[in-house]
Design a protein around this motif. Structure first.
Motif, PDB file in Angstrom:
ATOM      1  N   LEU A  49     -22.236   3.849  -4.213  1.00 10.66           N
ATOM      2  CA  LEU A  49     -20.749   3.830  -4.283  1.00 10.66           C
ATOM      3  C   LEU A  49     -20.129   2.803  -3.127  1.00 10.66           C
ATOM      4  N   VAL A  50     -19.439   1.896  -3.745  1.00  7.35           N
ATOM      5  CA  VAL A  50     -18.777   0.727  -2.771  1.00  7.35           C
ATOM      6  C   VAL A  50     -17.338   1.058  -2.818  1.00  7.35           C
ATOM      7  N   LEU A  51     -16.736   1.911  -1.640  1.00  5.30           N
ATOM      8  CA  LEU A  51     -15.577   2.450  -1.558  1.00  5.30           C
ATOM      9  C   LEU A  51     -14.671   1.058  -1.054  1.00  5.30           C
ATOM     10  N   ALA A  52     -13.670   0.678  -1.981  1.00  8.06           N
ATOM     11  CA  ALA A  52     -13.012  -0.716  -1.641  1.00  8.06           C
ATOM     12  C   ALA A  52     -11.577  -0.382  -1.274  1.00  8.06           C
ATOM     13  N   GLY A  53     -11.030  -0.718  -0.211  1.00  9.25           N
ATOM     14  CA  GLY A  53      -9.707  -0.431   0.259  1.00  9.25           C
ATOM     15  C   GLY A  53      -9.010  -1.452  -0.653  1.00  9.25           C
ATOM     16  N   ALA A  54      -7.548  -1.166  -0.719  1.00  7.16           N
ATOM     17  CA  ALA A  54      -6.820  -2.154  -1.683  1.00  7.16           C
ATOM     18  C   ALA A  54      -6.954  -3.663  -1.095  1.00  7.16           C
ATOM     19  N   GLY A  55      -6.933  -4.567  -2.171  1.00  5.12           N
ATOM     20  CA  GLY A  55      -7.045  -6.036  -1.887  1.00  5.12           C
ATOM     21  C   GLY A  55      -8.560  -6.368  -0.917  1.00  5.12           C
ATOM     22  N   SER A  56      -9.314  -5.746  -1.228  1.00  2.37           N
ATOM     23  CA  SER A  56     -10.683  -6.067  -0.423  1.00  2.37           C
ATOM     24  C   SER A  56     -11.798  -6.577  -1.277  1.00  2.37           C
ATOM     25  N   GLY A  57     -11.157  -6.912  -2.329  1.00  2.03           N
ATOM     26  CA  GLY A  57     -12.411  -7.514  -3.555  1.00  2.03           C
ATOM     27  C   GLY A  57     -13.331  -6.832  -4.217  1.00  2.03           C
ATOM     28  N   ASN A  82      -8.606  -6.495   4.011  1.00  2.00           N
ATOM     29  CA  ASN A  82      -7.733  -6.611   3.096  1.00  2.00           C
ATOM     30  C   ASN A  82      -7.368  -8.103   3.053  1.00  2.00           C
ATOM     31  N   TYR A  83      -7.540  -8.726   1.881  1.00  2.00           N
ATOM     32  CA  TYR A  83      -7.539 -10.249   1.612  1.00  2.00           C
ATOM     33  C   TYR A  83      -6.180 -10.524   1.164  1.00  2.00           C
ATOM     34  N   ARG A  84      -5.409  -9.556   0.634  1.00  2.00           N
ATOM     35  CA  ARG A  84      -4.012  -9.348  -0.143  1.00  2.00           C
ATOM     36  C   ARG A  84      -2.848  -9.768   0.795  1.00  2.00           C
ATOM     37  N   SER A  85      -2.700  -8.574   1.608  1.00  2.00           N
ATOM     38  CA  SER A  85      -1.476  -8.325   2.426  1.00  2.00           C
ATOM     39  C   SER A  85      -1.659  -8.727   3.596  1.00  2.00           C
ATOM     40  N   ALA A 102      -6.396  -6.378   7.973  1.00  2.00           N
ATOM     41  CA  ALA A 102      -5.672  -7.478   7.251  1.00  2.00           C
ATOM     42  C   ALA A 102      -6.358  -8.707   7.740  1.00  2.00           C
ATOM     43  N   SER A 103      -6.471  -9.768   6.928  1.00  4.67           N
ATOM     44  CA  SER A 103      -7.031 -11.180   7.166  1.00  4.67           C
ATOM     45  C   SER A 103      -5.871 -11.862   7.268  1.00  4.67           C
ATOM     46  N   LYS A 104      -4.903 -11.576   6.845  1.00  9.00           N
ATOM     47  CA  LYS A 104      -3.390 -12.316   7.079  1.00  9.00           C
ATOM     48  C   LYS A 104      -2.522 -11.940   7.855  1.00  9.00           C
ATOM     49  N   ILE A 105      -2.093 -12.775   8.663  1.00 12.18           N
ATOM     50  CA  ILE A 105      -0.982 -12.630   9.834  1.00 12.18           C
ATOM     51  C   ILE A 105      -0.061 -13.097   9.584  1.00 12.18           C
ATOM     52  N   SER A 106       1.133 -12.365   9.677  1.00  9.68           N
ATOM     53  CA  SER A 106       2.542 -12.936   9.353  1.00  9.68           C
ATOM     54  C   SER A 106       3.493 -12.524  10.357  1.00  9.68           C
ATOM     55  N   GLU A 107       4.559 -13.102  10.594  1.00 11.50           N
ATOM     56  CA  GLU A 107       5.647 -12.708  11.347  1.00 11.50           C
ATOM     57  C   GLU A 107       6.497 -11.603  10.712  1.00 11.50           C
ATOM     58  N   HIS A 108       6.408 -11.491   9.614  1.00 12.47           N
ATOM     59  CA  HIS A 108       7.360 -10.795   8.476  1.00 12.47           C
ATOM     60  C   HIS A 108       6.896  -9.287   8.596  1.00 12.47           C
ATOM     61  N   LYS A 109       8.022  -8.586   9.015  1.00 16.71           N
ATOM     62  CA  LYS A 109       7.933  -6.949   9.271  1.00 16.71           C
ATOM     63  C   LYS A 109       8.395  -6.419   7.752  1.00 16.71           C
ATOM     64  N   VAL A 145      -0.234   2.802  -3.264  1.00 15.17           N
ATOM     65  CA  VAL A 145      -0.738   1.766  -4.230  1.00 15.17           C
ATOM     66  C   VAL A 145       0.538   0.751  -4.400  1.00 15.17           C
ATOM     67  N   ALA A 146       1.805   1.344  -4.179  1.00 16.44           N
ATOM     68  CA  ALA A 146       3.010   0.585  -4.364  1.00 16.44           C
ATOM     69  C   ALA A 146       3.020  -0.561  -3.021  1.00 16.44           C
ATOM     70  N   ILE A 147       2.836   0.130  -1.994  1.00 16.57           N
ATOM     71  CA  ILE A 147       2.821  -0.771  -0.674  1.00 16.57           C
ATOM     72  C   ILE A 147       1.932  -1.813  -0.972  1.00 16.57           C
ATOM     73  N   THR A 148       0.709  -1.701  -1.242  1.00 15.20           N
ATOM     74  CA  THR A 148      -0.327  -2.652  -1.106  1.00 15.20           C
ATOM     75  C   THR A 148      -0.237  -3.597  -2.504  1.00 15.20           C
ATOM     76  N   ARG A 149       0.577  -3.669  -3.388  1.00 12.09           N
ATOM     77  CA  ARG A 149       0.815  -4.517  -4.142  1.00 12.09           C
ATOM     78  C   ARG A 149       1.650  -5.600  -3.494  1.00 12.09           C
ATOM     79  N   ALA A 150       2.091  -5.621  -2.331  1.00  8.02           N
ATOM     80  CA  ALA A 150       2.742  -6.793  -1.664  1.00  8.02           C
ATOM     81  C   ALA A 150       1.764  -7.652  -0.854  1.00  8.02           C
ATOM     82  N   LYS A 151       1.967  -9.014  -1.308  1.00  8.03           N
ATOM     83  CA  LYS A 151       1.051  -9.821  -0.368  1.00  8.03           C
ATOM     84  C   LYS A 151       1.900 -10.474   0.813  1.00  8.03           C
TER      85      LYS A 151
END
Length: 716
Positions: free
Chosen positions: A24-32, A491-494, A519-526, A642-648
């Motif tokens: 079983l590959v347990l994959a978090g949202a946006g983890s490919g 997570n590569y998405r968010s 998260a692999s992405k860093i952003s100043e946006h909260k 699921v809703a939260i993790t749709r956002a990039k």
């Protein structure tokens, strides 16, 4: 040829090269996760020299299967032609399907793969080998009719499941007893809602709460019974007619013209009859009385009414009513539809749980609630007729296809062995959504030599209402012996704030596998949490933000609005239409698997009609499958995840001031910035003279009009 795995992270690579027989590959949202599954498939063919025909890859929806095929074709199509076709919005879905088939045939290793949904796999099994189990010329019955102009739909039934259920219900209503019982059930539980409305304090002001078969409203269940009896025997009556014999006005319960008789029913809420009886005697009017104690035995009450009325009316006036479905349910067709939708859901649940009808009859018959017992008395005859109708017409619905395939494999061992020998590698996507039937099918296909590779995320299990069982992924090692689990936690998405917030929300669930997603992405946006004082402020805020985003260069498809229920978006839709704004918008369930640069989640309010939308399953369904109180809330929280993790890149959470969703309280302030329209002060600021302390009005003063002191502060 060595497979290039350099694009994978360490855990993805471990999953791809694993030799475990049950993984079983347990994959978090946006983890490919889909990327990992497809890379596993390519690795088996390229690196392990596995024949494509030995691989069975299963997913849940046709769109997901097409997406996987598309990715494989793009991998093989170095010229990039196919990718341009799929990305072209001017090309229809039918044309894209045709190109998909043509390109698959170009690459034999893709064409020879079995990459299907559960249902399409079972469809092919039954078409090719199911003749001993069922008519292999069967047609599929579901929510859609056959399109006579569509060649691909030639195996689709010419009628929908709902149409068949409705037709069979009307046939059952040829029996007047069934029809009357159905109408009584519809009136009690869909129109009057006698099982819930009293608890909400919504009793009508006139106290008339119960609807009779002829559509009038009376004060008690006993009076309803009397009225229904009169209606069934074709006797006209007046309810609570105004009567004045001599001294005062009053309203007897019933007047029956054919018998020239008044009937009073004495219940525990009735007032003294002494004065009324005197009036009847004065007017020499016929009065008979019934009592609440009689109603405890319906046969006795029937006999009593028959004895009272029958001898006082002519045979022409006293007869059993000829009832007709169309006439009786005129004005109640939507309620009948809701009843039938419940019956259809019960039918699906019974199939998914593989339960025997006799078992359901016993469970329902033993239930303590009359409503539940009455529902199944009405529902099971429809259900049983539906099953027989489908057999007669050679129809299979989606659950039938799986259960018939399971039955075929159990009864025809040589056919099962053929499939077990053929498929040495079974890959299952979205494993968190499997139900009992699907897992039973998978287990039948497995041997000790078969490699099972499942990918999914228990945190995204949101289809419990359809019968999916999250236990299979959470307790994978319990259901599949000698298994291993690999967690994909990057997570590569968010951005880090979105991922951090989603982690904090989902950790509140008890029934889950613990994962710490990074998260692999860093952003100043909260994350922006906006709470309007009134709904229109939320519409305005979202309109302004969307205009700003579009002005900054984003495309409409980069912005996604999500909501728990469709009605939440209606006012936004009309506002955006008026403003000429065109934005993706979907229910959260429909958005699973999607992503967007900017996501707005609206309707994050508390209580009824908000999100979480907590509604305990109707006890009707508990007869088939028990559920505890925590399950609905945990599934709602997974839906929010699921809703939260749709956002990039950016996430906006829209709520109402003072009515915020409890989910918002689960997100730490460190991930959010909160904004709202300020409330006006409750106490108006007053201006006073600093010398004499006199109160000044709203006019501008240079000097106090009372003492002449110079005013240093002015107000408007």
């Amino acid at each position: 040829m060595k497979t290039d795995l350099t694009a994978l992270n360490d855990r993805q690579r471990d999953a791809v090269v694993s030799e475990d027989k049950r993984l079983l590959v347990l994959a978090g949202a946006g983890s490919g996760k889909t990327k990992t599954l497809l890379q596993k498939l390519v690795y088996l063919i390229e690196e392990k020299s596995v024949s494509p025909s030995s691989i069975l890859a299963i997913t849940f929806t046709k769109n997901a299967a097409n997406e996987m095929i598309d990715r494989l074709i793009m991998t093989a199509d170095q010229a990039g032609t196919f990718q341009k076709i799929i990305a072209d919005k001017n090309i229809s879905s039918a044309e894209k399907d045709k190109e998909r088939r043509n390109h698959s045939k170009r690459f034999k290793w893709i064409e020879n793969l079995t990459l299907k949904t559960f249902h399409s796999f079972c469809y092919s099994v039954l078409r090719n080998h199911g003749v001993n189990e069922f008519d292999n010329k069967f047609r599929i019955i579901g929510d859609e009719k056959r399109d006579e102009d569509d060649e691909a739909s030639k195996y689709t039934a010419p009628e929908t499941a709902y149409e068949v259920f409705h037709k069979l219900l009307i046939e059952l209503c040829n029996d007047s007893g069934y029809l009357i019982n159905l109408k009584r059930y519809i009136l009690d539980y869909f129109v009057d809602k006698i099982h819930i409305e009293k608890t909400r304090g919504k009793l009508p002001k006139d106290g008339k709460y119960f609807t009779t078969l002829n559509g009038i409203r009376v004060r008690s269940k006993s009076e309803q019974y009397v009225a229904d009896w009169l209606y069934r025997h074709n006797l006209q009556f007046e309810y609570e007619p105004l009567l004045n014999v001599k001294q005062f006005d009053f309203n007897p319960d019933f007047y029956i013209p054919a018998a020239d008789m008044y009937l009073e029913h004495n219940s525990n809420i009735s007032f003294s009859m002494k004065d009324k009886e005197e009036q009847f005697e004065l007017g020499k009017l016929l009065l008979v009385r019934t009592y609440e104690s009689m109603t405890k035995d319906s046969a006795l009450f029937n006999h009593t009414l028959d004895k009272i009325v029958k001898n006082r009316v002519s045979k022409a006036d006293y007869s059993n009513r000829l009832v007709d479905y169309r006439e009786e349910f005129n004005g109640y067709h939507e309620d009948v539809k809701d009843f039938l939708l419940q019956v259809i859901r019960v039918t699906d649940m019974i199939k998914v749980e593989s339960l025997d009808i006799e078992y359901i009859k016993k469970q329902a018959g033993d239930d303590q609630h009359e409503r539940v017992r009455d529902f199944y008395k009405l529902a099971l005859p429809v259900l049983e007729r539906y099953k027989q109708y489908c057999v007669d017409k050679s129809y299979l619905d989606f659950n039938d296809m799986i259960s018939r395939t399971i039955s075929l494999f159990k009864n025809q061992n040589e056919i099962l062995e053929r499939y077990r020998t053929k498929y040495q590698y079974i890959l299952v996507d979205e494993f968190q959504d499997v139900n009992n039937l699907q897992v039973e099918l998978i287990k039948l296909l497995l041997t000790n030599a078969t490699q099972l590779f499942c990918v999914g995320d228990d945190w995204q299990s949101i289809y419990g209402f359809r019968g999916s069982n999250v236990s299979y992924i959470i307790e994978f090692e319990k259901h599949f012996a000698n298994s291993a689990v690999i967690k994909l936690n990057l997570n590569y998405r968010s951005t880090q704030n979105i991922v951090g917030a989603s982690n904090e929300v989902i950790k509140r669930n008890k029934f889950k596998v613990d994962k710490e997603i990074h998260a692999s992405k860093i952003s100043e946006h909260k994350i922006v949490v906006y709470a309007g004082n009134e709904e229109y402020e939320n519409y305005q805020f979202c309109t302004d933000r969307v205009k700003e985003l579009l002005k900054d260069g984003l495309l409409p498809d980069d912005i996604l609005f999500l909501y728990r229920r469709s009605k939440m978006f209606s006012p936004y839709f009309f506002r955006f239409k008026k403003e000429g704004i065109k934005i993706q918008y979907k229910t959260i369930h429909a958005a699973k698997g999607l992503e967007a640069k900017v996501v707005f989640i609206i309707g994050l309010t508390d209580g009824y009609g908000g999100f979480p939308d907590i509604w305990l399953e109707d006890r009707i369904y508990q007869v088939i499958k028990k559920s505890n109180h925590d399950q609905p809330l945990e599934e709602e929280r997974r839906l929010f995840y699921v809703a939260i993790t749709r956002a990039k890149d950016k996430l906006f959470l829209i709520t109402e001031k003072g009515n915020e969703s409890s989910f918002l309280k689960e997100i730490p302030d460190s991930f959010t910035v909160k904004t709202t329209m300020s409330l006006p002060p409750v106490i108006e600021k007053l201006l006073t003279c600093e010398n004499c302390f006199s109160q000044l009005d709203s006019r501008l003063y240079a000097f106090c009009p009372y003492c002449g002191f110079k005013i240093l502060v002015t107000t408007k």
